[in-house]
Enzyme design. Structure first.
Site, mmCIF file in Angstrom:
data_model
loop_
_atom_site.group_PDB
_atom_site.id
_atom_site.type_symbol
_atom_site.label_atom_id
_atom_site.label_comp_id
_atom_site.label_asym_id
_atom_site.label_seq_id
_atom_site.Cartn_x
_atom_site.Cartn_y
_atom_site.Cartn_z
ATOM 1 N N LYS A 157 0.879 -1.186 0.000
ATOM 2 C CA LYS A 157 0.000 0.000 0.000
ATOM 3 C C LYS A 157 0.916 1.236 0.000
ATOM 4 O O LYS A 157 1.067 1.931 1.008
ATOM 5 C CB LYS A 157 -0.905 -0.055 1.238
ATOM 6 C CG LYS A 157 -2.268 0.576 1.016
ATOM 7 C CD LYS A 157 -3.208 0.223 2.150
ATOM 8 C CE LYS A 157 -4.268 1.258 2.368
ATOM 9 N NZ LYS A 157 -5.059 1.658 1.216
HETATM 10 N N1 PMP Z 1 -7.450 -2.019 -3.017
HETATM 11 C C1 PMP Z 1 -6.860 -0.828 -2.805
HETATM 12 C C2 PMP Z 1 -6.082 -0.204 -3.899
HETATM 13 C C3 PMP Z 1 -7.015 -0.185 -1.558
HETATM 14 O O1 PMP Z 1 -6.435 0.995 -1.339
HETATM 15 C C4 PMP Z 1 -7.797 -0.787 -0.556
HETATM 16 C C5 PMP Z 1 -8.011 -0.098 0.763
HETATM 17 N N2 PMP Z 1 -7.016 -0.400 1.689
HETATM 18 C C6 PMP Z 1 -8.375 -2.046 -0.825
HETATM 19 C C7 PMP Z 1 -8.181 -2.624 -2.063
HETATM 20 C C8 PMP Z 1 -9.162 -2.774 0.228
HETATM 21 O O2 PMP Z 1 -8.307 -3.259 1.234
HETATM 22 P P1 PMP Z 1 -8.821 -3.455 2.723
HETATM 23 O O3 PMP Z 1 -9.995 -4.350 2.644
HETATM 24 O O4 PMP Z 1 -7.669 -4.077 3.428
HETATM 25 O O5 PMP Z 1 -9.164 -2.109 3.250
#
Ligand code: PMP
Length: 306
Positions: A157
């Protein structure tokens, strides 16, 4: 209770206004930072805030930090403890969004990952719904492409990579859409700007695999587990073609902010009959119950701030 905001910053919890960095900070100039995002849900009956899956979120954050060659003296457990201490001091009695961010902290010119000093900060803000949830979102297929693992790994991320999400989101929003799905360089559907994607075809739940330029979402993982274990659904991780979003029965997005968001239309074409389908409805309700501590079996995912 007084609700003062604090931040964990340079190794200690300080008033939010004191958590400041130089304009020359490496992470700010080059995007050499990685972040997380998790939710704290206020439980009015127990009068406690519960953080959803913090260990898993911090595990992913530390993996993102490794991709950026960071060496942080932390574990998922130590970061969860800091978050609990921080939230206790903040004293929020409502739902919150928790943002940890690790970054290359030196104030200098020179793009690289090595021989730099790393820091981590954490803060929380009050947070409710993120986007449309009841009526269903109208999404477009973005003309932008998803970053590739060999460009900037989507599995991390990484702050700099969110310029890609920002380009996608703004063009979609300015064209009147709620959100966009983005194709990877092979032309397959990868994910949304900050959410993973699922479709239902012939009753089977389908989502792109982790090696197809997606963030390994914690909500995605949660939904897969709930779909298999509680709804007895078959879940298949495989590539999704663009036109499958036109012919599928159901389509929804998952993410910490988005939770389970139903998609009603893709580029003006209704998904199924254009209303929330039964599988999406069940998963959304189940997910809401789980994060609000109403399903005993999954209460180990909810970590109390106390
Ligand atoms: N894809 C991206 C690009 C994101 O930024 C997020 C948000 N964190 C997600 C998917 C979903 O991840 P999560 O369920 O861990 O929040």
């Amino acid at each position: 209770m007084e609700q003062t905001q604090h931040a964990y910053f340079e190794g200690k919890i300080v008033p939010f206004g004191e958590a400041k960095v130089s304009v020359a900070t490496h992470g700010l100039n080059y995007g050499t930072a990685a972040f997380g995002g998790m939710r704290g849900y206020w439980n009015a009956e127990q009068k406690k805030l519960f953080v959803f899956r913090p260990y898993d979120h911090f595990k992913r954050l530390l993996q993102s930090s490794r991709i950026l060659a960071m060496d942080l003296p932390h574990t998922p457990e130590s970061l969860t403890q800091i978050t609990k201490d921080l939230l206790k001091l903040d004293g929020w009695q409502q739902d919150v969004y928790i943002r940890p961010l690790c970054y290359k902290a030196d104030a200098l010119i020179g793009v690289r990952l090595h021989d730099l000093h790393d820091e981590i900060t954490i803060f929380a803000v009050p947070f409710g719904a993120y986007g449309k949830n009841e009526d269903g979102a109208h999404v477009t297929i973005s003309s932008w492409r998803r970053i590739d693992d060999n460009v900037i790994p989507a599995r991390g991320k990484i702050s700099g990579a969110y310029a890609n999400s920002a380009l996608i989101k703004t063009d979609a929003a300015r064209s009147g859409f709620d959100e966009a799905l983005v194709l990877d360089n092979q032309g397959h559907v990868s994910e949304g700007t900050a959410m993973n994607v699922f479709i239902v075809r012939d009753g089977v739940l389908i989502t792109p695999p982790v090696y197809e330029n997606i963030l390994e979402g914690i909500t995605r993982r949660t939904v897969i587990e709930l779909a298999k274990n509680e709804l007895g659904l078959t879940v298949v991780e495989r590539s999704i073609d663009r036109t499958e979003t036109f012919v599928c029965e159901e389509l929804f997005l998952t993410g910490t902010a988005a939770q389970v968001t139903v998609v009603a239309k893709v580029d003006h074409r209704p998904v199924g009959d254009g209303k929330m389908g039964p599988i999406t409805a069940k998963l959304r309700d189940l997910f809401n119950d789980v994060v609000h501590g109403k399903v005993e079996k999954y209460n180990h995912w909810n970590v109390a701030v106390e």
